[in-house]
Design an enzyme around this catalytic site. Structure first.
Site, PDB file in Angstrom:
ATOM      1  N   SER A 235       0.812  -1.212   0.000  1.00 20.08           N
ATOM      2  CA  SER A 235       0.000   0.000   0.000  1.00 20.08           C
ATOM      3  C   SER A 235       0.846   1.263   0.000  1.00 20.08           C
ATOM      4  CB  SER A 235      -0.930   0.001   1.221  1.00 20.08           C
ATOM      5  OG  SER A 235      -0.198  -0.256   2.404  1.00 20.08           O
TER       6      SER A 235
ATOM      7  N   ASN B  90      -3.739   6.039  -0.372  1.00 13.57           N
ATOM      8  CA  ASN B  90      -3.111   6.219   0.937  1.00 13.57           C
ATOM      9  C   ASN B  90      -2.327   7.518   1.054  1.00 13.57           C
ATOM     10  OD1 ASN B  90      -4.163   3.986   2.228  1.00 13.57           O
ATOM     11  ND2 ASN B  90      -2.606   2.625   1.410  1.00 13.57           N
TER      12      ASN B  90
ATOM     13  N   GLU C  40      -5.674  -0.191  -7.323  1.00 13.50           N
ATOM     14  CA  GLU C  40      -4.638   0.662  -7.895  1.00 13.50           C
ATOM     15  C   GLU C  40      -3.609  -0.208  -8.617  1.00 13.50           C
ATOM     16  OE1 GLU C  40      -4.192   4.537  -5.021  1.00 13.50           O
ATOM     17  OE2 GLU C  40      -3.271   2.688  -4.305  1.00 13.50           O
TER      18      GLU C  40
ATOM     19  N   HIS D 224      -2.655  -3.064  -5.987  1.00 13.22           N
ATOM     20  CA  HIS D 224      -3.043  -2.690  -4.626  1.00 13.22           C
ATOM     21  C   HIS D 224      -4.560  -2.717  -4.481  1.00 13.22           C
ATOM     22  CE1 HIS D 224      -3.564   0.573  -1.379  1.00 13.22           C
ATOM     23  NE2 HIS D 224      -3.462  -0.614  -0.819  1.00 13.22           N
TER      24      HIS D 224
END
Length: 293
Positions: free
Chosen positions: A121, A192, A154, A142
């Site tokens: 992540s 993130n 992602e 991800h």
């Protein structure tokens, strides 16, 4: 031309790994689920079974689809068992040295044309790829947590990732019924990069006494229509994972605005990691979660 992916290996049977195995099997892929112990594999399969049963009860999938999905998942206690996989996705703890060790051992047994992916992540895909014998066939995939419910994945190319690897990964994600967001290989990628600093700021808000746990979570749920408050979400993600991502951001971007809150560090040092340890910003050991501050 994109590689054909039929058999998928998943390293790690925890929250992310069992979720990826679940959606891949449901989408018709043969899945090999690997972890370091039989107990973890048994726990991961129990979670998959429970989550599929919940989907059946909500009429999201049929009983027949659940049975077929479970039949497509085989357990693998050794990395050697993943030798004939077309794609292997690593979901280990968010520590670069752990991931690099796994890739070193994995690549020694994989067929040359296999694609290797990380569900990291936050960590550099280019750097992780350099620890393998196939940087051109390495990519970041991800998934969001919880995997069966979240629509987004992602995709992150390293500097050496070739077009066929990217196209194969994109096609794989589409078959899972997920939507792709392509991110450049920057620390923490897109989701993130935005989400974790918000959570970290919520922890600073608690640390500085601006509000207590309940007030901060209620403010963001009722005032910003977030489905979970930021401290509740941090507990769900795992405070150790939150800290690791903030450290990657702080070190990778060299900006003080990404400094992990000292209170987050203290909770992790105490072993209060959230739901998985039954204590974090909430105490989950009773019938109802109780704020710890």
């Amino acid at each position: 031309m994109a590689a054909v992916i039929k058999k998928v290996g998943v390293i790690g049977a925890g929250q992310m790994g069992n979720g990826i195995a679940h959606v891949a099997a449901l989408a018709g892929f043969d899945v090999l689920l690997n972890d370091v112990s039989a107990e973890r594999l048994k726990s991961g399969m129990a979670t998959i079974n429970g989550n599929l049963a919940r989907q059946v009860s909500k009429k999201v999938v049929t009983e027949d689809a659940k049975t077929k999905a479970l039949s497509r998942i085989a357990l693998a206690e050794k990395l050697d068992d993943l030798a004939d996989c077309d794609l292997v996705i690593e979901t280990a703890v968010e520590k670069e040295e752990v991931k690099r060790k796994i890739f070193h051992e994995l690549c020694a047994v994989l067929k040359p044309e296999a694609i290797v992916a990380s569900d990291t992540s936050s960590i550099s895909i280019t750097r992780l790829a350099a620890a393998t014998d196939r940087p051109e066939r390495f990519i970041g995939i991800h998934f969001m947590n919880p995997v069966p419910l979240m629509e987004l994945v992602e995709l992150i190319r390293g500097i050496a990732t070739d077009d066929s690897t990217f196209e194969a990964a994109k096609e794989f994600v589409a078959k899972l019924g997920k939507q792709v967001a392509v991110s450049e290989d920057f620390p923490a990628f897109i989701v993130n990069r935005i989400l974790l600093p918000m959570i970290n700021e919520a922890i600073y808000t608690l640390y500085e006494g601006v509000g207590n746990v309940e007030a901060i979570d209620a403010a963001m749920k009722l005032g910003a229509h977030h489905p979970m408050g930021p401290l509740e979400l941090a507990d769900f993600i795992g405070l150790d994972t939150c800290l690791s991502i903030m450290q990657v951001l702080h070190e990778g971007l060299a900006d003080s605005k990404y400094r992990p809150c000292p209170l987050l560090v203290k909770y992790v040092e105490a072993g209060w990691l959230g739901r998985k340890t039954q204590r974090g910003f909430y105490d989950y050991r009773g019938a109802k979660p109780v704020p710890t501050r």
